[in-house]
Scaffold this active site. Structure first.
Site: not given
Ligand code: AGP
Length: 607
Positions: A2, A27, A72, A96-97, A480, A484, A487, A503, A602
């Site tokens: 949010c 975000r 959000w 927010n929150g 990673e 990616k 996501e 395994h 974000k």
């Molecule tokens: C990365 O592509 C993600 N969107 C997510 O894993 C992100 O790295 C994670 O939420 C941590 O965010 P930060 O680095 O702002 O703490």
């Protein structure tokens, strides 16, 4: 996540609110809304989907005070009904929150006759303020009393029809800042929303409540006692977030990596020595005293930490553990005051990382270090030592340049700790710094592989699942790469250390299960080649990111892409760039919204 924007000024603030919401789009959100207040009362506009939909609805709107929000979903589905602002009588609130006690508050309010329109926790705040205003004439006081009833994290902005000259904001847990200019006073959850009007910012602290009125502001604590908060001049520039000639922010940010890395390592650009003071005046002493390192982070930032563990243990010889912040904060651990606690975060506002950092400190671990891309963020402010990566604002939800610059920062940290502990020979130091300086040029060469990667993505994008394999310091890069891909392309992907294949995961291999392997020409290459044969023998199709000297035999089932050079310790950074392009083009082929993947935010400022 949010986002909040609020503005009170001498001229029409509606364009400022809309532009602020546009800047917060990165975000992640599912609906947006605005409420303004004037002599005729409060007017509210909400839209499901993009801010552009809200903009169409508010084109003719004019006002000098208003609040706006991107939502959000946490409590209740994404819908216009659940979008903020929420109103009660003449009160409008954005939030927010998460209010943890909202269910009991809701029951109390229903018993008092309030009817709830939405499923949100936020609506309880609007009704509570309205209830208090029945016996209290001051909006500031009504908000202050309301905050005393709330349990959880919040940043709120409130307007009310009988106070058209006033906005009240408050925070606890969730970020909120004020912006000060000659023509108006503003508030937002993120500096990027305010840079269009001012660079003079005030970061509110937990428990702060502020009244914005007549181009002035007054901040108090929760008891109502005035408090002074410093005005900081932000170093961020408003135009740093424009898309330019790129199709997506993620694409722009992938291609900005040579510059982002060059900026981040500029500090060692012309030296054959690493100076420990670059991490803070106390760094030499602290690095000498520590006997362990604990890294706390989430998601991609956590993977940066996992790569660093290989570097810190092999080069600096410091035992290192890496914890997922959301686990650490609730775990019983064995505290160690001689341990350096390193918090890694792009945004510096990730709720779990911040809470884990605070928890680590509460256990008497006071030596803290932040690696962050946002200088004014909470995590940076709460750490003793810091290194600010200079990636520039990262807008795409999928982290790219923030990750590779974190890796560069962690490599410099490794060298500094190694030097301070007397385990780095001058020749090695010079060689590592030379390799670091070559990084931007090496990344440029990897970016030239885009067309070949695109061809792979064409083959790959119709797949449902994938397995990623890596070994050693490239195992976190496999994690990673898989993150990616899932996501943004929504292809289910899992990563394993290649040695783990037999395994269990080997049972999944058939012609429908492609395997992406990271195969640098390092000491583990021969082991990895055996793992690739295990996949081939079971009919699996392999997509191998190799590098010069890897010498893997190509066949119908084994596709190989050679990165231009083998890059030793820093090879994880080059392989990351190739995997980012791969995920980006797979997502593009599928027609996905690359910058705003479904369900993701974000900056994850709630637990
Ligand atoms: C990365 O592509 C993600 N969107 C997510 O894993 C992100 O790295 C994670 O939420 C941590 O965010 P930060 O680095 O702002 O703490």
């Amino acid at each position: 996540m949010c986002g909040i924007v609020a503005a009170i000024a001498e001229t029409n603030i509606v364009p400022t609110l809309i532009e602020g919401l546009n800047k917060l789009e990165y975000r992640g959100y599912d609906s947006a809304g605005i409420a303004i207040v004037n002599q005729d009362g409060v007017e509210r506009y909400r839209a499901l989907g993009r801010v552009s939909e809200l903009e169409k609805k508010t084109q003719d709107l004019k006002a000098t005070a208003g609040i706006a929000h991107t939502r959000w979903a946490t409590h209740g589905v994404p819908s216009k009904r659940n979008a903020h602002p929420h109103v009660s009588g003449g009160v409008a609130v954005v939030h927010n929150g998460i209010i943890e006690n909202y269910e009991s508050l809701r029951e109390e309010l229903i018993a008092q006759g309030y009817v709830f329109e939405s499923e949100t926790d936020t609506e309880t705040i609007a009704h509570l303020i309205e209830l208090i205003l029945k016996t209290e004439s001051s909006l500031f006081e009504a908000v202050r009393q309301t905050t005393q009833k709330l349990v959880g994290a919040y940043a709120i902005a409130v307007i009310e029809e009988s106070h058209p000259e006033l906005i009240v904001v408050a925070r606890e847990g969730s970020p909120l800042l004020l912006g000060v200019s000659e023509s108006g006073i503003y508030a937002a959850s993120d500096a990027s929303a305010l840079l269009q009007v001012t660079q003079q910012l005030i970061y509110l602290e937990n428990g702060d409540i502020a009244q914005l009125k007549n181009n002035q502001f007054c901040i108090t604590d929760q008891a109502g006692t005035p408090v002074a908060r410093e005005i900081v001049v932000s170093q961020l520039s408003a135009d740093a977030v424009d898309l330019g000639n790129y199709q997506h922010y993620m694409q722009k940010e992938i291609f900005e990596q040579p510059d982002a890395l060059a900026n981040t390592i500029e500090i060692v650009a012309s030296s054959d020595q690493i100076h420990t003071q670059l991490f803070g005046a106390q760094a030499p002493q602290i690095f000498k005293e520590i006997d362990r390192i604990l890294i706390l982070a989430c998601g991609t930032s956590n993977y940066a930490g996992q790569v660093a563990k290989y570097w810190l243990e092999s080069i600096a010889k410091v035992p290192t553990s890496v914890e997922v912040a959301s686990e650490y904060r609730y775990r019983t651990t064995v505290p160690n005051p001689r341990q350096l606690v390193v918090a890694i975060s792009q945004s510096g506002e990730t709720a779990d990382t911040l809470a884990a950092l605070r928890f680590a400190k509460s256990l008497g671990q006071e030596k803290t270090f932040a690696i962050c891309n946002v200088p004014e963020s909470a995590i940076v402010r709460e750490c003793e030592l810091r290194f600010i990566t200079r990636a520039g604002p990262e807008i795409g939800v999928a982290s790219t340049k923030a990750f590779t610059t974190q890796l560069a920062a962690l490599f410099m940290l490794t060298l500094a700790v190694a030097k301070q502990r007397g385990v780095l020979f001058p020749a090695e130091e010079g060689q590592y710094l030379h390799e670091l300086r070559h990084l931007p040029a090496a990344v440029i060469e990897v970016l030239k592989l885009e067309n070949s990667i695109k061809v792979w993505a064409e083959k790959f994008s119709s797949k449902q699942d994938a397995i990623f394999l890596g070994r050693g310091r490239h195992y976190p890069i496999a994690l990673e790469g898989a993150l990616k891909l899932k996501e943004i392309s929504y292809i289910h992907a899992e990563a394993y250390p290649a040695g783990e294949l037999k395994h269990g995961p080997l049972a999944l291999i058939d012609s429908e299960m492609p395997v992406v392997a990271i195969a640098p020409n390092d000491e583990l290459l021969e082991k990895l080649k055996s793992n690739l044969q295990e996949v081939k023998a079971r009919g699996g199709e392999l997509f191998v990111f190799a590098d010069q000297g890897s010498h893997i035999t190509q066949s119908d089932e084994i596709h190989i892409l050679y990165l231009p050079e083998h890059y030793g310790e820093l090879s994880p950074i080059l392989h990351t760039v190739a995997l980012q392009l791969f995920a980006y083009h797979c997502a593009l082929m599928k027609g996905n919204d690359v910058d705003k993947p479904r369900n993701l935010a974000k900056s994850v400022t709630v637990e």
